[in-house]
Scaffold this motif. Structure first.
Motif, PDB file in Angstrom:
ATOM      1  N   ILE A 181       1.018  -1.255  -0.134  1.00 39.38           N
ATOM      2  CA  ILE A 181       0.015  -0.011  -0.091  1.00 39.38           C
ATOM      3  C   ILE A 181       0.858   1.306  -0.130  1.00 39.38           C
ATOM      4  CG2 ILE A 181      -1.709   1.270   1.301  1.00 39.38           C
ATOM      5  CD1 ILE A 181      -3.008  -1.449   2.429  1.00 39.38           C
ATOM      6  N   PRO A 182       0.814   2.104  -1.028  1.00 41.05           N
ATOM      7  CA  PRO A 182       1.606   3.450  -1.125  1.00 41.05           C
ATOM      8  C   PRO A 182       1.483   4.148  -0.123  1.00 41.05           C
ATOM      9  CG  PRO A 182       0.526   3.005  -3.235  1.00 41.05           C
ATOM     10  CD  PRO A 182      -0.219   2.188  -2.029  1.00 41.05           C
ATOM     11  N   PRO A 183       2.585   4.549   0.776  1.00 40.63           N
ATOM     12  CA  PRO A 183       2.611   5.889   1.511  1.00 40.63           C
ATOM     13  C   PRO A 183       2.127   7.032   1.039  1.00 40.63           C
ATOM     14  CG  PRO A 183       4.686   4.623   1.756  1.00 40.63           C
ATOM     15  CD  PRO A 183       4.001   4.057   0.280  1.00 40.63           C
ATOM     16  N   GLY A 184       1.060   7.677   1.763  1.00 35.99           N
ATOM     17  CA  GLY A 184       0.460   8.980   1.404  1.00 35.99           C
ATOM     18  C   GLY A 184      -0.753   8.480   0.592  1.00 35.99           C
ATOM     19  N   SER A 185      -1.334   7.214   0.446  1.00 39.06           N
ATOM     20  CA  SER A 185      -2.733   6.995  -0.186  1.00 39.06           C
ATOM     21  C   SER A 185      -3.556   7.312   0.789  1.00 39.06           C
ATOM     22  CB  SER A 185      -2.577   5.665  -0.818  1.00 39.06           C
ATOM     23  OG  SER A 185      -2.365   4.677   0.337  1.00 39.06           O
ATOM     24  N   ALA A 186      -4.885   6.960   0.290  1.00 40.47           N
ATOM     25  CA  ALA A 186      -6.036   7.295   1.071  1.00 40.47           C
ATOM     26  C   ALA A 186      -6.036   6.431   2.414  1.00 40.47           C
ATOM     27  CB  ALA A 186      -7.227   7.280   0.326  1.00 40.47           C
ATOM     28  N   CYS A 187      -5.442   5.251   2.225  1.00 42.57           N
ATOM     29  CA  CYS A 187      -5.610   4.375   3.402  1.00 42.57           C
ATOM     30  C   CYS A 187      -4.200   3.918   4.031  1.00 42.57           C
ATOM     31  CB  CYS A 187      -6.516   3.050   3.037  1.00 42.57           C
ATOM     32  SG  CYS A 187      -6.106   2.265   1.667  1.00 42.57           S
ATOM     33  N   ASP A 188      -3.134   4.579   3.870  1.00 43.55           N
ATOM     34  CA  ASP A 188      -2.033   4.264   4.455  1.00 43.55           C
ATOM     35  C   ASP A 188      -1.831   4.114   5.977  1.00 43.55           C
ATOM     36  OD1 ASP A 188      -2.192   6.857   5.039  1.00 43.55           O
ATOM     37  OD2 ASP A 188      -0.161   7.481   4.203  1.00 43.55           O
ATOM     38  N   ASP A 189      -2.546   4.411   6.668  1.00 42.66           N
ATOM     39  CA  ASP A 189      -2.601   4.717   8.096  1.00 42.66           C
ATOM     40  C   ASP A 189      -2.707   3.018   8.462  1.00 42.66           C
ATOM     41  OD1 ASP A 189      -5.090   4.415   7.054  1.00 42.66           O
ATOM     42  OD2 ASP A 189      -6.236   5.023   8.945  1.00 42.66           O
ATOM     43  N   VAL A 190      -3.191   2.037   7.644  1.00 43.24           N
ATOM     44  CA  VAL A 190      -3.023   0.783   8.066  1.00 43.24           C
ATOM     45  C   VAL A 190      -1.849   0.298   7.797  1.00 43.24           C
ATOM     46  CG1 VAL A 190      -5.564   0.237   7.318  1.00 43.24           C
ATOM     47  CG2 VAL A 190      -3.488  -0.118   5.699  1.00 43.24           C
ATOM     48  N   LEU A 191      -0.981   0.453   7.518  1.00 48.59           N
ATOM     49  CA  LEU A 191       0.599   0.220   7.285  1.00 48.59           C
ATOM     50  C   LEU A 191       1.117   0.170   8.753  1.00 48.59           C
ATOM     51  CD1 LEU A 191       2.081   2.245   4.302  1.00 48.59           C
ATOM     52  CD2 LEU A 191       1.271  -0.174   4.567  1.00 48.59           C
ATOM     53  N   ALA A 192       0.716   0.816   9.862  1.00 48.54           N
ATOM     54  CA  ALA A 192       1.177   0.523  11.079  1.00 48.54           C
ATOM     55  C   ALA A 192       1.072  -0.884  11.943  1.00 48.54           C
ATOM     56  CB  ALA A 192       0.608   1.833  11.956  1.00 48.54           C
ATOM     57  N   SER A 193      -0.056  -1.433  10.885  1.00 47.55           N
ATOM     58  CA  SER A 193      -0.741  -2.884  11.710  1.00 47.55           C
ATOM     59  C   SER A 193      -0.096  -3.992  10.619  1.00 47.55           C
ATOM     60  CB  SER A 193      -2.075  -2.720  11.866  1.00 47.55           C
ATOM     61  OG  SER A 193      -2.459  -1.846  12.822  1.00 47.55           O
ATOM     62  N   VAL A 194       0.685  -3.404   9.774  1.00 44.69           N
ATOM     63  CA  VAL A 194       1.099  -4.477   8.951  1.00 44.69           C
ATOM     64  C   VAL A 194       2.510  -4.748   9.154  1.00 44.69           C
ATOM     65  CG1 VAL A 194       1.604  -5.100   6.416  1.00 44.69           C
ATOM     66  CG2 VAL A 194      -0.527  -3.717   7.062  1.00 44.69           C
ATOM     67  N   PRO A 195       2.816  -5.991   9.355  1.00 47.36           N
ATOM     68  CA  PRO A 195       4.359  -6.165  10.004  1.00 47.36           C
ATOM     69  C   PRO A 195       5.316  -6.027   8.863  1.00 47.36           C
ATOM     70  CG  PRO A 195       2.966  -8.012  10.786  1.00 47.36           C
ATOM     71  CD  PRO A 195       2.195  -7.028  10.060  1.00 47.36           C
ATOM     72  N   GLY A 196       6.632  -5.507   9.224  1.00 50.33           N
ATOM     73  CA  GLY A 196       7.649  -5.338   8.104  1.00 50.33           C
ATOM     74  C   GLY A 196       7.449  -4.070   7.400  1.00 50.33           C
ATOM     75  N   THR A 197       6.793  -3.346   7.609  1.00 49.87           N
ATOM     76  CA  THR A 197       6.676  -2.008   7.026  1.00 49.87           C
ATOM     77  C   THR A 197       7.214  -0.794   7.898  1.00 49.87           C
ATOM     78  OG1 THR A 197       4.567  -1.422   7.995  1.00 49.87           O
ATOM     79  CG2 THR A 197       4.336  -2.573   5.695  1.00 49.87           C
ATOM     80  N   ILE A 198       7.724   0.176   7.373  1.00 48.57           N
ATOM     81  CA  ILE A 198       8.366   1.335   8.260  1.00 48.57           C
ATOM     82  C   ILE A 198       7.230   1.697   9.314  1.00 48.57           C
ATOM     83  CG2 ILE A 198       9.294   3.525   8.363  1.00 48.57           C
ATOM     84  CD1 ILE A 198      10.442   2.774   5.506  1.00 48.57           C
ATOM     85  N   PRO A 199       6.079   2.085   8.913  1.00 48.68           N
ATOM     86  CA  PRO A 199       5.230   2.521  10.050  1.00 48.68           C
ATOM     87  C   PRO A 199       4.877   1.545  11.097  1.00 48.68           C
ATOM     88  CG  PRO A 199       4.377   3.065   7.800  1.00 48.68           C
ATOM     89  CD  PRO A 199       5.572   2.098   7.684  1.00 48.68           C
ATOM     90  N   ALA A 200       5.061   0.351  10.667  1.00 48.97           N
ATOM     91  CA  ALA A 200       4.766  -0.616  11.957  1.00 48.97           C
ATOM     92  C   ALA A 200       6.129  -0.775  12.827  1.00 48.97           C
ATOM     93  CB  ALA A 200       4.672  -1.993  11.329  1.00 48.97           C
ATOM     94  N   LYS A 201       7.368  -0.645  12.198  1.00 45.23           N
ATOM     95  CA  LYS A 201       8.491  -0.436  12.937  1.00 45.23           C
ATOM     96  C   LYS A 201       8.481   0.742  14.047  1.00 45.23           C
ATOM     97  CE  LYS A 201      11.237  -3.058   9.722  1.00 45.23           C
ATOM     98  NZ  LYS A 201      12.338  -3.286   8.792  1.00 45.23           N
ATOM     99  N   GLU A 202       8.011   1.666  13.396  1.00 45.44           N
ATOM    100  CA  GLU A 202       8.025   3.150  14.194  1.00 45.44           C
ATOM    101  C   GLU A 202       6.959   3.055  15.138  1.00 45.44           C
ATOM    102  OE1 GLU A 202       7.089   5.811  11.091  1.00 45.44           O
ATOM    103  OE2 GLU A 202       9.300   6.120  10.531  1.00 45.44           O
ATOM    104  N   ALA A 203       5.988   2.120  15.016  1.00 47.58           N
ATOM    105  CA  ALA A 203       4.725   2.105  16.064  1.00 47.58           C
ATOM    106  C   ALA A 203       5.372   1.247  17.345  1.00 47.58           C
ATOM    107  CB  ALA A 203       3.606   1.470  15.428  1.00 47.58           C
ATOM    108  N   VAL A 204       6.432   0.331  16.818  1.00 48.53           N
ATOM    109  CA  VAL A 204       6.702  -0.481  18.141  1.00 48.53           C
ATOM    110  C   VAL A 204       7.920   0.475  18.915  1.00 48.53           C
ATOM    111  CG1 VAL A 204       8.505  -2.430  18.455  1.00 48.53           C
ATOM    112  CG2 VAL A 204       6.684  -2.604  16.641  1.00 48.53           C
TER     113      VAL A 204
END
Length: 243
Positions: A181-204
C-alpha cells in the motif's frame, strides 16, 4: 449494513437501577443515557439532541420529538461537559442525511461496519486490493481471492462473504499486497498494523518510549460517587472489606 446506524453497547445483560423519586430505571452498564419508564415499560435513549424510544431494549427504536418530562429532567441533571454518554453521532447523521439512524443495541463486544449506501470499492495503486471509499472503516477486498479484510483497533479480521462471519487473522498472514500500500495513499494508516513496514516498526519504537505526566496534588480530589448508599462486603480470609 448500507444505511446510517448507531451502535449502543451494553456491557453484558442490561442492569437497571431505580432512580430515587421517579418511576424510572436507568441502565447503568452503558455509557449512553438509557432509561426505562416503569409505568409504561417504554425505553428512552438520548443520542446527542435526538431522542429515541422502544418497547424493548433491543428495539426496534424510533425517533421521537421528545421524552416524558421525568426523563428529560433526569437527562439534564446527569449532563456534564465530559459525560461520555453524550454521543453526537446521531446528530451528525441526521444533519447529513435528514433521516434518523437505525439504533442497534448489543450486549456483547461488537463492531459496526456501515457504508454510505452500496459499498464503493476503489483500487489501490500497485496492489491487488480494493478499499471501500464510502465508510470510515478500513475495509478492503482482495481481488484474487474475493476475501474481505477490515482493521479493527489495530487487529485485522477477514471473511469470504460480505455478511460474515468475520474471523481473526494473524498480522503475519496478511496478503503480501498490504505491504505494498503506497505511503500517502488514502488508507496508508493501516501500514502501522502490517508487519515489516516502516510505519509498523515506528509504532513499536513509539510504544517503547516512556510517557511521563506531572500531577498537581493541590488540584486532585478524592470525592467518590456512589449509586445509592455505599455497600461494603468482607473479603474472604482477610480483615478487609470492599465495595
Amino acid at each position: 449494513m448500507e444505511h446510517p446506524a448507531v451502535l449502543v453497547r451494553i456491557d453484558g445483560d442490561p442492569i437497571l437501577v431505580n432512580v430515587d423519586g421517579t418511576s424510572l430505571k436507568r441502565v447503568v452498564n452503558t455509557p449512553y443515557f438509557l432509561v426505562q419508564d416503569i409505568s409504561s415499560g417504554q425505553f428512552f435513549l438520548r443520542g446527542g439532541d435526538i431522542w429515541f424510544s422502544a418497547k424493548k431494549i433491543n428495539g426496534p427504536w424510533r425517533q421521537i420529538d421528545g421524552p416524558p418530562n421525568s426523563v428529560a429532567e433526569l437527562s439534564e441533571q446527569m449532563k456534564s461537559d465530559d459525560e461520555s454518554s453524550e454521543d453526537s453521532t446521531a446528530n451528525a447523521i441526521v444533519s447529513k442525511t435528514g433521516k434518523a439512524p437505525e439504533i442497534i443495541v448489543s450486549t456483547e463486544p461488537t463492531e459496526l461496519i456501515a457504508t454510505d449506501g452500496p459499498m464503493q470499492l476503489v483500487p489501490i495503486q500497485g496492489t491487488g486490493l480494493l478499499y471501500a471509499s464510502n465508510t470510515p472503516s478500513r475495509l478492503f477486498l482482495e481481488i484474487k481471492t474475493q476475501k474481505r479484510f477490515i482493521l479493527i483497533f489495530g487487529t485485522v479480521v477477514h471473511c469470504k462473504l460480505h455478511i460474515g462471519p468475520w474471523v481473526f487473522i494473524a498480522s503475519g498472514k496478511l496478503p503480501v499486497d498490504f505491504k505494498n500500500i503506497p505511503p500517502g495513499s488514502a488508507c496508508d494508516d493501516v501500514l502501522a498494523s502490517v508487519p515489516g513496514t516502516i510505519p509498523a516498526k515506528e509504532a513499536v519504537f513509539d510504544a517503547q518510549i516512556p510517557q511521563m505526566a506531572e500531577v498537581d496534588r493541590t488540584e486532585t480530589g478524592d470525592q467518590v460517587e456512589y449509586d445509592g448508599d455505599p455497600q461494603f462486603e468482607p473479603i474472604e480470609n482477610t480483615g478487609w472489606i470492599m465495595l
